[in-house]
Design a protein around this motif. Structure first.
Motif, short mmCIF file in Angstrom:
data_model
loop_
_atom_site.label_atom_id
_atom_site.label_comp_id
_atom_site.label_asym_id
_atom_site.label_seq_id
_atom_site.Cartn_x
_atom_site.Cartn_y
_atom_site.Cartn_z
N UNK A 99 0.81 -1.22 0.00
CA UNK A 99 0.00 0.00 0.00
C UNK A 99 0.85 1.27 0.00
N UNK A 100 2.09 1.19 0.44
CA UNK A 100 2.95 2.37 0.49
C UNK A 100 3.92 2.46 -0.68
N UNK A 101 3.88 1.49 -1.59
CA UNK A 101 4.84 1.50 -2.69
C UNK A 101 4.59 2.63 -3.68
N UNK A 102 3.33 2.96 -3.92
CA UNK A 102 2.99 3.98 -4.89
C UNK A 102 1.85 4.83 -4.34
N UNK A 103 1.52 5.86 -5.08
CA UNK A 103 0.43 6.73 -4.68
C UNK A 103 0.79 8.19 -4.83
N UNK A 104 0.08 9.04 -4.11
CA UNK A 104 0.32 10.48 -4.13
C UNK A 104 0.49 10.96 -2.70
N UNK A 105 1.59 11.68 -2.45
CA UNK A 105 1.83 12.30 -1.15
C UNK A 105 1.31 13.74 -1.21
N UNK A 106 0.36 14.04 -0.34
CA UNK A 106 -0.23 15.38 -0.31
C UNK A 106 0.24 16.09 0.97
N UNK A 107 1.03 17.13 0.79
CA UNK A 107 1.56 17.92 1.90
C UNK A 107 0.82 19.25 1.93
N UNK A 108 0.20 19.56 3.07
CA UNK A 108 -0.56 20.80 3.20
C UNK A 108 -0.05 21.56 4.41
N UNK A 109 0.57 22.72 4.17
CA UNK A 109 1.07 23.57 5.25
C UNK A 109 0.09 24.70 5.52
N UNK A 110 -0.06 25.06 6.80
CA UNK A 110 -1.01 26.08 7.21
C UNK A 110 -0.33 27.13 8.09
N UNK A 111 -0.72 28.37 7.92
CA UNK A 111 -0.39 29.43 8.87
C UNK A 111 -1.72 29.98 9.37
N UNK A 112 -2.11 29.58 10.57
CA UNK A 112 -3.39 30.00 11.13
C UNK A 112 -3.26 31.38 11.80
N UNK A 113 -4.35 32.12 11.81
CA UNK A 113 -4.38 33.39 12.52
C UNK A 113 -4.07 33.17 13.99
N UNK A 114 -3.33 34.11 14.57
CA UNK A 114 -2.98 33.97 15.99
C UNK A 114 -4.23 33.87 16.87
N UNK A 115 -5.27 34.60 16.49
CA UNK A 115 -6.50 34.61 17.30
C UNK A 115 -7.22 33.27 17.26
N UNK A 116 -6.89 32.43 16.26
CA UNK A 116 -7.56 31.13 16.11
C UNK A 116 -6.80 29.99 16.76
N UNK A 117 -5.55 30.24 17.16
CA UNK A 117 -4.75 29.18 17.77
C UNK A 117 -5.41 28.71 19.06
N UNK A 118 -5.55 27.41 19.18
CA UNK A 118 -6.28 26.85 20.31
C UNK A 118 -7.49 26.08 19.82
N UNK A 119 -8.65 26.34 20.41
CA UNK A 119 -9.86 25.58 20.11
C UNK A 119 -10.27 25.62 18.64
N UNK A 120 -10.31 26.80 17.97
CA UNK A 120 -10.74 26.82 16.56
C UNK A 120 -9.86 25.98 15.66
N UNK A 121 -8.53 26.05 15.85
CA UNK A 121 -7.62 25.25 15.03
C UNK A 121 -7.78 23.77 15.34
N UNK A 122 -7.88 23.43 16.61
CA UNK A 122 -8.06 22.03 17.00
C UNK A 122 -9.34 21.47 16.42
N UNK A 123 -10.39 22.26 16.43
CA UNK A 123 -11.68 21.82 15.88
C UNK A 123 -11.57 21.59 14.37
N UNK A 124 -10.90 22.50 13.67
CA UNK A 124 -10.74 22.37 12.22
C UNK A 124 -9.95 21.11 11.87
N UNK A 125 -8.83 20.90 12.54
CA UNK A 125 -8.00 19.73 12.25
C UNK A 125 -8.70 18.44 12.64
N UNK A 126 -9.47 18.47 13.73
CA UNK A 126 -10.22 17.28 14.14
C UNK A 126 -11.30 16.93 13.11
#
Length: 282
Positions: free
Chosen positions: A173-200
């Motif tokens: 299952x790991x021999x082939x496929x597509x690796x999707x890398x997604x980097x985020x810079x969240x607003x400072x005011x959202x760090x904490x519960x809003x970011x955790x909720x989004x990622x969850x």
């Protein structure tokens, strides 16, 4: 529909139990996907977590390392292969590296990154030793930076299934496929519960479709020398078709609009085709 066409061809993965087929509503609008050495596969979306290929009862912490490179325009095919070979086979010269995948980025991106390297380590201490390792410094100096004019590093801690295959990303299952890398810079005011909720919410959605996704990890960037991005998500899709279906689905778009758009300051999505390049220790 694309999903119907996919499910009508090629045999299914033998290790995957399809007990609850569902359909993703998708609008595919991706161009220039690199499907090199990606075999045709059968894709059936399934919404039950227990149908995953790996047992989910136990988890183990791992540390993911990402390096994005900006290659010079004069980079030749030979120099590119040399660079990627040395980066890939560095896992055989240094302790602590659990898994490696890398390749040329398939999609255009605003930062103009051309290549991506993913490495997995067992602990944060292993990552620290990796950065300080003379062999790695030599690889960068002699086989990477002569061909690149910039790079960014992101490191984060995550969890995977506590089993040899998913930890070391080994097996068919790991021999082939597509690796999707997604980097985020969240607003400072959202760090904490809003970011955790989004990622969850994103994690919950990904777990509902194990026929499309082999493995996914996410976490907060702890690399103090590179804080441009606050979080990262790495998802291994089974094929370019599975990648298109998931990112083009109504479900994914709904999560993105309702959870992410309002709290993101900056985002960088890139993907590359998985194609092991190093066979001999350099």
């Amino acid at each position: 529909m694309l999903l119907e066409a996919l499910t009508s061809t090629a045999p299914s993965f033998p290790s995957f139990r399809r007990q609850c087929p569902t359909t993703l509503s998708c609008h595919v609008s991706f161009d220039g996907l690199n499907t090199r050495r990606n075999p045709t596969m059968k894709v059936t979306a399934c919404s039950k977590v227990e149908s995953s290929s790996f047992p989910l009862e136990k988890k183990r912490k791992v540390v993911e390392h990402l390096c994005l490179l900006k290659a010079k325009q004069v980079l030749s095919d030979k120099d590119e292969k040399d660079m990627l070979d040395y980066l890939y086979t560095s896992q055989y010269q240094m302790r602590g590296i659990v898994a490696v995948s890398l390749g040329r980025i398939s999609n255009d991106n605003v930062e103009n990154y051309t290549h991506a390297v993913f490495m997995r380590f067992q602990t944060k201490a292993d990552v620290t030793k990796f950065y300080e390792n003379p062999f790695y410094s030599k690889v960068l100096k002699e086989h990477v930076m002569p061909y690149c004019h910039d790079l960014v590093n992101v490191d984060y801690e995550s969890e995977v299934e506590d089993d040899m295959l998913p930890i070391f990303r080994k097996g068919e299952e790991f021999n082939y496929g597509v690796e999707f890398v997604h980097l985020f810079a969240f607003d400072d005011s959202a760090l904490g519960a809003p970011v955790e909720d989004a990622l969850a919410s994103l994690e919950k959605l990904r777990k509902e479709f194990p026929s499309l996704i082999v493995q996914s990890t996410q976490g907060s960037n702890f690399n103090l020398s590179s804080k441009e991005y606050t979080h990262a998500v790495v998802t291994r899709f089974r094929s370019s078709e599975a990648f298109e279906i998931f990112l083009g689905s109504t479900e994914y778009r709904d999560v993105w609009r309702s959870k992410f758009e309002r709290i993101i300051r900056k985002t960088l999505p890139i993907h590359f085709s998985v194609d092991p390049v190093g066979k001999e220790v350099m």
